[in-house]
Design a protein around this motif. Structure first.
Motif, PDB file in Angstrom:
ATOM      1  N   ARG A  93      -5.631   1.087   3.036  1.00  0.00           N
ATOM      2  CA  ARG A  93      -5.336   1.714   4.321  1.00  0.00           C
ATOM      3  C   ARG A  93      -6.613   2.024   5.094  1.00  0.00           C
ATOM      4  O   ARG A  93      -6.671   1.822   6.315  1.00  0.00           O
ATOM      5  CB  ARG A  93      -4.526   2.989   4.097  1.00  0.00           C
ATOM      6  CG  ARG A  93      -3.106   2.708   3.628  1.00  0.00           C
ATOM      7  CD  ARG A  93      -2.378   3.956   3.154  1.00  0.00           C
ATOM      8  NE  ARG A  93      -2.454   5.037   4.104  1.00  0.00           N
ATOM      9  CZ  ARG A  93      -2.938   6.234   3.835  1.00  0.00           C
ATOM     10  NH1 ARG A  93      -3.394   6.503   2.624  1.00  0.00           N
ATOM     11  NH2 ARG A  93      -2.960   7.173   4.746  1.00  0.00           N
ATOM     12  N   THR A 147      -3.651   2.238  -9.163  1.00  0.00           N
ATOM     13  CA  THR A 147      -2.638   1.946  -8.154  1.00  0.00           C
ATOM     14  C   THR A 147      -2.785   2.803  -6.893  1.00  0.00           C
ATOM     15  O   THR A 147      -2.891   2.280  -5.777  1.00  0.00           O
ATOM     16  CB  THR A 147      -1.233   2.142  -8.737  1.00  0.00           C
ATOM     17  OG1 THR A 147      -1.094   1.343  -9.910  1.00  0.00           O
ATOM     18  CG2 THR A 147      -0.173   1.737  -7.745  1.00  0.00           C
ATOM     19  N   ALA A 148      -2.785   4.115  -7.036  1.00  0.00           N
ATOM     20  CA  ALA A 148      -2.837   4.992  -5.868  1.00  0.00           C
ATOM     21  C   ALA A 148      -4.158   4.852  -5.129  1.00  0.00           C
ATOM     22  O   ALA A 148      -4.195   4.862  -3.884  1.00  0.00           O
ATOM     23  CB  ALA A 148      -2.615   6.441  -6.296  1.00  0.00           C
ATOM     24  N   TYR A 149      -5.267   4.720  -5.867  1.00  0.00           N
ATOM     25  CA  TYR A 149      -6.570   4.548  -5.220  1.00  0.00           C
ATOM     26  C   TYR A 149      -6.621   3.229  -4.451  1.00  0.00           C
ATOM     27  O   TYR A 149      -7.206   3.152  -3.364  1.00  0.00           O
ATOM     28  CB  TYR A 149      -7.688   4.596  -6.253  1.00  0.00           C
ATOM     29  CG  TYR A 149      -7.884   5.947  -6.883  1.00  0.00           C
ATOM     30  CD1 TYR A 149      -8.473   6.991  -6.170  1.00  0.00           C
ATOM     31  CD2 TYR A 149      -7.486   6.201  -8.188  1.00  0.00           C
ATOM     32  CE1 TYR A 149      -8.669   8.236  -6.740  1.00  0.00           C
ATOM     33  CE2 TYR A 149      -7.672   7.443  -8.775  1.00  0.00           C
ATOM     34  CZ  TYR A 149      -8.255   8.462  -8.050  1.00  0.00           C
ATOM     35  OH  TYR A 149      -8.441   9.693  -8.621  1.00  0.00           O
ATOM     36  N   SER A 158       0.827  -1.210   0.000  1.00  0.00           N
ATOM     37  CA  SER A 158       0.000   0.000   0.000  1.00  0.00           C
ATOM     38  C   SER A 158       0.858   1.256   0.000  1.00  0.00           C
ATOM     39  O   SER A 158       0.589   2.211  -0.748  1.00  0.00           O
ATOM     40  CB  SER A 158      -0.928  -0.003   1.222  1.00  0.00           C
ATOM     41  OG  SER A 158      -1.782  -1.119   1.201  1.00  0.00           O
ATOM     42  N   ILE A 159       1.890   1.274   0.834  1.00  0.00           N
ATOM     43  CA  ILE A 159       2.769   2.450   0.883  1.00  0.00           C
ATOM     44  C   ILE A 159       3.508   2.624  -0.442  1.00  0.00           C
ATOM     45  O   ILE A 159       3.639   3.735  -0.961  1.00  0.00           O
ATOM     46  CB  ILE A 159       3.762   2.319   2.050  1.00  0.00           C
ATOM     47  CG1 ILE A 159       3.018   2.346   3.381  1.00  0.00           C
ATOM     48  CG2 ILE A 159       4.809   3.423   1.994  1.00  0.00           C
ATOM     49  CD1 ILE A 159       3.901   2.111   4.583  1.00  0.00           C
ATOM     50  N   GLN A 197       1.122   3.988  -2.900  1.00  0.00           N
ATOM     51  CA  GLN A 197       0.727   5.351  -2.585  1.00  0.00           C
ATOM     52  C   GLN A 197       1.743   6.369  -3.092  1.00  0.00           C
ATOM     53  O   GLN A 197       1.389   7.483  -3.487  1.00  0.00           O
ATOM     54  CB  GLN A 197       0.548   5.506  -1.078  1.00  0.00           C
ATOM     55  CG  GLN A 197      -0.105   6.810  -0.659  1.00  0.00           C
ATOM     56  CD  GLN A 197      -1.595   6.819  -0.941  1.00  0.00           C
ATOM     57  OE1 GLN A 197      -2.305   5.943  -0.511  1.00  0.00           O
ATOM     58  NE2 GLN A 197      -2.063   7.821  -1.665  1.00  0.00           N
ATOM     59  N   PRO A 203       2.118   7.856  -7.869  1.00  0.00           N
ATOM     60  CA  PRO A 203       0.932   8.393  -8.542  1.00  0.00           C
ATOM     61  C   PRO A 203       0.971   8.105 -10.028  1.00  0.00           C
ATOM     62  O   PRO A 203       1.984   7.634 -10.571  1.00  0.00           O
ATOM     63  CB  PRO A 203       1.019   9.900  -8.251  1.00  0.00           C
ATOM     64  CG  PRO A 203       2.464  10.148  -7.984  1.00  0.00           C
ATOM     65  CD  PRO A 203       2.996   8.906  -7.341  1.00  0.00           C
ATOM     66  N   ALA A 207      -4.199   1.749  -2.960  1.00  0.00           N
ATOM     67  CA  ALA A 207      -3.456   1.919  -1.717  1.00  0.00           C
ATOM     68  C   ALA A 207      -4.285   2.653  -0.667  1.00  0.00           C
ATOM     69  O   ALA A 207      -4.302   2.271   0.513  1.00  0.00           O
ATOM     70  CB  ALA A 207      -2.165   2.685  -1.997  1.00  0.00           C
ATOM     71  N   SER A 208      -4.982   3.694  -1.073  1.00  0.00           N
ATOM     72  CA  SER A 208      -5.817   4.444  -0.120  1.00  0.00           C
ATOM     73  C   SER A 208      -6.945   3.578   0.424  1.00  0.00           C
ATOM     74  O   SER A 208      -7.253   3.613   1.624  1.00  0.00           O
ATOM     75  CB  SER A 208      -6.386   5.690  -0.804  1.00  0.00           C
ATOM     76  OG  SER A 208      -5.359   6.561  -1.221  1.00  0.00           O
TER      77      SER A 208
END
Length: 307
Positions: A192, A184-186, A136-137, A140, A143, A188-189
């Protein structure tokens, strides 16, 4: 529930009118215009262009004509920059593209993020938790404007497996990298948020009771913990889905998908008032609809919210 939905829909009408008024005033308050961006036009030519598109009228007259065109004919008017094309045609061309790869990216982000978050919470402080948090990190901090060139470098230039750009009618090979870069970024959010929410739910009394009765762990998670843990996730998913299906200018420009995101940014840079208003209203309508859907899902997950 029906009364609640009708009330929300009734509020949507003045909300959209306020959106039109504010957007219209902000665009016309900005310096420049759609015909003053390149070379300096003669005063007579500029006056004729303004008269053709109604830009010589008072702003309240322009606004009233624009609203009437939408209400009466669902017509967003002609584009000021893309000659011989209407805003309806541009949206009809670009929105299906972003809807296609955005919806797939949304499903991928939710699916993977949900699984990572649940496993990280259930096996807290184990290697699975550390792996999920690490993934996840890592996602994140990558982007889409970083992930996109990395994907092209690996899968196009090094391996030669996928085309580096284009759309070709939505062929799956042309969707793989845009979907991954956007999701990808979504993902990870979401992972979390799910992990944090699940950890909180797992400490509640009804979870202890379920475990004390001897229920298997998977039944405790799926039947008793997952639904209440999804409530904060839904708050994030509503606007996330809208932002994903209305496109990303980075994705559209880097992969040459010709989606609605690029048209929106070009419209802002070129002062294409009609196209900017059309895309803004599209995003506004989708935001209202999916926020309403999120509220309905709230009531389904937790009946107490209906009160």
């Amino acid at each position: 529930m029906l009364v609640f939905i009708l009330k929300r829909l009734a509020v949507a009408v003045p909300t959209l009118l306020a959106l039109i008024v504010i957007s219209f005033l902000m665009m016309h308050a900005a310096p420049g215009g759609p015909f003053t961006q390149e070379k300096q036009l003669q005063a007579a030519v500029l006056a004729n262009l303004n008269a053709k598109y109604g830009l010589d009228q008072p702003i309240w007259v322009q606004m009233a004509r624009y609203v009437w065109g939408i209400v009466a004919h669902f017509d967003f008017g002609p584009s000021f920059v893309y000659k011989d094309r209407t805003v309806n045609e541009i949206i009809a061309q670009g929105f299906p593209v972003t809807l296609s790869y955005g919806a797939i990216a949304f499903v991928l982000a939710v699916g993977v993020g949900l699984v990572l978050g649940v496993f990280a919470a259930v096996f807290q402080n184990s290697w699975l938790d550390h792996l999920a948090v690490g993934v996840s990190i890592g996602a994140q901090v990558l982007p889409n404007f970083v992930m996109a060139p990395i994907l092209v470098l690996i899968f196009t230039l090094w391996l030669g497996w996928l085309p580096g750009g284009g759309w070709e009618g939505g062929d799956w090979k042309h969707q793989v990298m845009p979907v991954i870069a956007m999701a990808t970024a979504y993902m990870a959010s979401i992972a979390r948020i799910v992990r944090s929410s699940m950890l909180e739910v797992l400490t509640l009394n009804h979870i202890r009771t379920a475990r004390a009765k001897g229920l298997p762990t998977h039944k405790v998670i799926l039947r008793h913990a997952l639904k209440p843990a999804l409530i904060p996730v839904l708050s994030y998913l509503g606007p996330t889905f809208v932002s994903m299906i209305t496109g990303s200018v980075v994705i559209d420009m880097f992969f040459s998908t010709a989606g609605i995101g690029k048209f929106f940014v070009d419209a802002a840079l070129n002062r294409d008032y009609a196209l900017m208003m059309g895309v803004t209203l599209l995003v506004g309508v989708l935001t209202i609809v999916f926020n309403l859907l999120v509220d309905v899902l709230y009531a389904w997950i937790d009946p107490k919210i209906r009160l």
